[in-house]
Design a protein around this motif. Sequence first.
Motif, PDB file in Angstrom:
ATOM      1  N   ARG A  39      36.853  50.319   2.754  1.00 43.33           N
ATOM      2  CA  ARG A  39      36.872  49.346   3.862  1.00 43.33           C
ATOM      3  C   ARG A  39      38.239  49.331   4.543  1.00 43.33           C
ATOM      4  O   ARG A  39      38.325  49.166   5.757  1.00 43.33           O
ATOM      5  N   LEU A  40      39.305  49.499   3.765  1.00 46.41           N
ATOM      6  CA  LEU A  40      40.631  49.587   4.377  1.00 46.41           C
ATOM      7  C   LEU A  40      40.725  50.811   5.283  1.00 46.41           C
ATOM      8  O   LEU A  40      41.260  50.732   6.391  1.00 46.41           O
ATOM      9  N   GLU A  41      40.210  51.928   4.820  1.00 44.68           N
ATOM     10  CA  GLU A  41      40.264  53.153   5.617  1.00 44.68           C
ATOM     11  C   GLU A  41      39.429  53.052   6.885  1.00 44.68           C
ATOM     12  O   GLU A  41      39.758  53.656   7.890  1.00 44.68           O
ATOM     13  N   HIS A  42      38.350  52.305   6.836  1.00 38.39           N
ATOM     14  CA  HIS A  42      37.417  52.215   7.962  1.00 38.39           C
ATOM     15  C   HIS A  42      37.469  50.850   8.640  1.00 38.39           C
ATOM     16  O   HIS A  42      36.486  50.455   9.275  1.00 38.39           O
ATOM     17  N   ASN A  43      38.582  50.144   8.522  1.00 36.59           N
ATOM     18  CA  ASN A  43      38.646  48.801   9.097  1.00 36.59           C
ATOM     19  C   ASN A  43      38.458  48.834  10.608  1.00 36.59           C
ATOM     20  O   ASN A  43      38.825  49.795  11.273  1.00 36.59           O
ATOM     21  N   ARG A  44      37.848  47.779  11.110  1.00 37.24           N
ATOM     22  CA  ARG A  44      37.566  47.673  12.542  1.00 37.24           C
ATOM     23  C   ARG A  44      38.815  47.312  13.342  1.00 37.24           C
ATOM     24  O   ARG A  44      38.982  47.731  14.466  1.00 37.24           O
ATOM     25  N   ASP A  45      39.656  46.502  12.764  1.00 37.53           N
ATOM     26  CA  ASP A  45      40.861  46.070  13.462  1.00 37.53           C
ATOM     27  C   ASP A  45      41.862  45.550  12.440  1.00 37.53           C
ATOM     28  O   ASP A  45      41.602  45.560  11.241  1.00 37.53           O
ATOM     29  N   GLU A  46      42.999  45.099  12.936  1.00 36.17           N
ATOM     30  CA  GLU A  46      44.073  44.652  12.051  1.00 36.17           C
ATOM     31  C   GLU A  46      43.663  43.433  11.232  1.00 36.17           C
ATOM     32  O   GLU A  46      44.049  43.301  10.074  1.00 36.17           O
ATOM     33  N   GLN A  47      42.878  42.536  11.814  1.00 32.50           N
ATOM     34  CA  GLN A  47      42.455  41.342  11.078  1.00 32.50           C
ATOM     35  C   GLN A  47      41.519  41.709   9.935  1.00 32.50           C
ATOM     36  O   GLN A  47      41.578  41.117   8.860  1.00 32.50           O
ATOM     37  N   ASP A  48      40.649  42.700  10.159  1.00 30.85           N
ATOM     38  CA  ASP A  48      39.767  43.182   9.102  1.00 30.85           C
ATOM     39  C   ASP A  48      40.607  43.784   7.972  1.00 30.85           C
ATOM     40  O   ASP A  48      40.348  43.539   6.787  1.00 30.85           O
ATOM     41  N   MET A  49      41.628  44.555   8.333  1.00 32.10           N
ATOM     42  CA  MET A  49      42.511  45.148   7.341  1.00 32.10           C
ATOM     43  C   MET A  49      43.202  44.060   6.514  1.00 32.10           C
ATOM     44  O   MET A  49      43.261  44.142   5.285  1.00 32.10           O
ATOM     45  N   LEU A  50      43.693  43.031   7.186  1.00 32.15           N
ATOM     46  CA  LEU A  50      44.354  41.937   6.467  1.00 32.15           C
ATOM     47  C   LEU A  50      43.383  41.201   5.548  1.00 32.15           C
ATOM     48  O   LEU A  50      43.756  40.804   4.444  1.00 32.15           O
ATOM     49  N   ALA A  51      42.137  41.030   5.998  1.00 33.47           N
ATOM     50  CA  ALA A  51      41.140  40.346   5.169  1.00 33.47           C
ATOM     51  C   ALA A  51      40.870  41.136   3.896  1.00 33.47           C
ATOM     52  O   ALA A  51      40.798  40.571   2.798  1.00 33.47           O
ATOM     53  N   VAL A  52      40.729  42.451   4.013  1.00 30.76           N
ATOM     54  CA  VAL A  52      40.492  43.281   2.825  1.00 30.76           C
ATOM     55  C   VAL A  52      41.714  43.235   1.909  1.00 30.76           C
ATOM     56  O   VAL A  52      41.576  43.117   0.686  1.00 30.76           O
TER      57      VAL A  52
END
Length: 175
Positions: A39-52
Motif C-alpha cells: 500500500r505504501l508503494e501504491h499510495n494514491r497521494d501523500e495523505q494515503d502514505m501518511l495513513a499507512v
Amino acid sequence: MVNHVEWREGDIFHLDEGAIVSDPAWSDQMRNVAAALFRLEHNRDEQDMLAVLGTLVEWLKAPEQTGLRRAFVVWIRRVLLPSRAPELELPDFTDLQDLHEVHDMLAERIKKWPEQWEERGRQATLREAEERVLENKRNAARRLIARTEMNDQLIAEIAELPVEEIEKLRAETQH
C-alpha cells in the motif's frame, strides 16, 4: 481462509501486489505488514502514505519489532521517498531511528511539497520562456544577417543580443 501453510524446500510463492492492495481480505484488521508495504508503494497521494505509515507505527510498537521498524525507515529513505519525490529536498534520516519519528517528520514535510512542486513548475516555465525569447532574438538576428548589410553592432542593438553572439551567428551562417 488458509490458516496453515506447509512449506517445503524449493517451494516458490508469488504475491500479487495489485490484488493485495485492492482486496479487502488484506485489511488493516489482519495487520499484514506485506500488505502495508504494498500500500505504501501504491499510495494514491501523500495523505494515503501518511495513513499507512501511521498504521504501521501502531502495529509495530512492541519492543521486539524494533528491527522491523528500522528496516521500514531504511526502505522509506532509500526506495519510497526517492521514487515518490525524486527532485524534492528530502529530510536527513541519519538521526531518525524509529518509524514514529519518520511519520511525524514526514507529516510536517509533506505539507510543503505542493508549494515546492509549484515553485519548481514556475521556475521551469520561466526558464522555458526565457529560452524561447532568446531563440526568437537569435532568429531575428539570423534574418538580419542574411537579408541586410547591417554591421554586427547594429544587429546586436536591434536584436538585443551581445555583439559576440551576433559574430558567432554570422560565422555559423557563412559555413
